[in-house]
Motif scaffolding. Structure first.
Motif, short mmCIF file in Angstrom:
data_model
loop_
_atom_site.label_atom_id
_atom_site.label_comp_id
_atom_site.label_asym_id
_atom_site.label_seq_id
_atom_site.Cartn_x
_atom_site.Cartn_y
_atom_site.Cartn_z
N THR A 33 0.94 -1.24 0.02
CA THR A 33 -0.03 -0.05 0.04
C THR A 33 0.85 1.17 0.16
O THR A 33 1.90 1.31 0.72
CB THR A 33 -0.99 0.09 1.22
OG1 THR A 33 -1.77 -1.02 0.86
CG2 THR A 33 -1.52 1.35 1.37
N SER A 35 1.21 5.69 0.15
CA SER A 35 0.19 6.74 0.92
C SER A 35 1.01 8.04 0.82
O SER A 35 2.12 8.09 0.40
CB SER A 35 0.02 6.49 2.45
OG SER A 35 -0.58 5.48 2.55
N TYR A 37 1.12 11.75 2.55
CA TYR A 37 0.97 12.51 3.71
C TYR A 37 1.40 13.94 3.46
O TYR A 37 2.00 14.37 2.40
CB TYR A 37 2.02 11.94 4.72
CG TYR A 37 1.84 10.51 5.23
CD1 TYR A 37 2.27 9.47 4.54
CD2 TYR A 37 1.07 10.45 6.38
CE1 TYR A 37 1.94 8.15 5.02
CE2 TYR A 37 0.90 9.14 6.87
CZ TYR A 37 1.45 8.04 5.98
OH TYR A 37 1.26 6.80 6.75
N LEU A 47 -1.98 11.76 7.07
CA LEU A 47 -2.40 11.17 6.09
C LEU A 47 -3.39 11.72 5.15
O LEU A 47 -4.43 12.18 5.66
CB LEU A 47 -3.08 9.75 6.46
CG LEU A 47 -3.37 8.75 5.46
CD1 LEU A 47 -1.96 8.21 4.57
CD2 LEU A 47 -3.89 7.45 5.95
N ALA A 50 -4.32 7.18 0.42
CA ALA A 50 -3.74 5.79 0.37
C ALA A 50 -4.31 4.88 -0.62
O ALA A 50 -5.43 5.07 -1.01
CB ALA A 50 -3.82 5.06 1.65
N THR A 58 -8.98 2.82 -2.71
CA THR A 58 -8.38 4.26 -1.96
C THR A 58 -9.15 4.70 -0.94
O THR A 58 -10.19 4.31 -0.75
CB THR A 58 -8.45 4.91 -3.43
OG1 THR A 58 -9.77 5.10 -3.64
CG2 THR A 58 -7.49 4.35 -4.42
N CYS A 96 5.38 10.80 -0.12
CA CYS A 96 4.91 9.56 -0.21
C CYS A 96 5.57 8.69 0.63
O CYS A 96 6.79 8.90 0.84
CB CYS A 96 4.90 9.12 -1.80
SG CYS A 96 6.38 8.85 -2.55
#
Length: 113
Positions: A33, A35, A37, A47, A50, A58, A96
């Motif tokens: 996964t 993400s 931020y 966050l 994701a 998502t 990321c």
């Protein structure tokens, strides 16, 4: 060596758009996964969005739902964040990351007239 290189940030007027890119390397990208931020001045990192390893699911912070879209290309080890209808409150450094790995240097997004 795990590495995340974010790009695509800049100065944009309110209501504008930006597309952030993140090049990942040093691990099995398609298994993780990914993400995005962000961290605004004087605030904790939060966050934003994701996406699961295959891109099938998502999730978004309430503050960006309907405006931001996360996507990935497992053939290129890339993850993207399309940001539309930007607001001054979106001003932050965007990062990321895959869980458990180090942070990259991020890319600055500034929304201002």
């Amino acid at each position: 060596q795990v590495q995340f290189v974010e790009s695509g940030g800049g100065l944009v007027q309110p209501g504008g758009s930006l597309r952030l890119s993140c090049a990942a390397s040093g691990f099995t990208f398609s298994s993780y996964t990914m993400s995005w931020y962000r961290q605004a001045p004087g605030k904790e990192r939060e966050l934003v969005a994701a996406i699961t390893s295959t891109g099938g699911v998502t999730n978004y912070a309430d503050s960006v739902k309907g405006r931001f879209t996360i996507s990935r290309d497992n053939t290129k080890n890339m993850v993207y964040l399309q940001m539309n209808s930007l607001k001054p409150a979106d001003t932050a450094v965007y990062y990321c990351r895959a869980p458990g790995f180090i942070w990259g240097q991020g890319t600055q997004v500034t929304v201002s007239s």
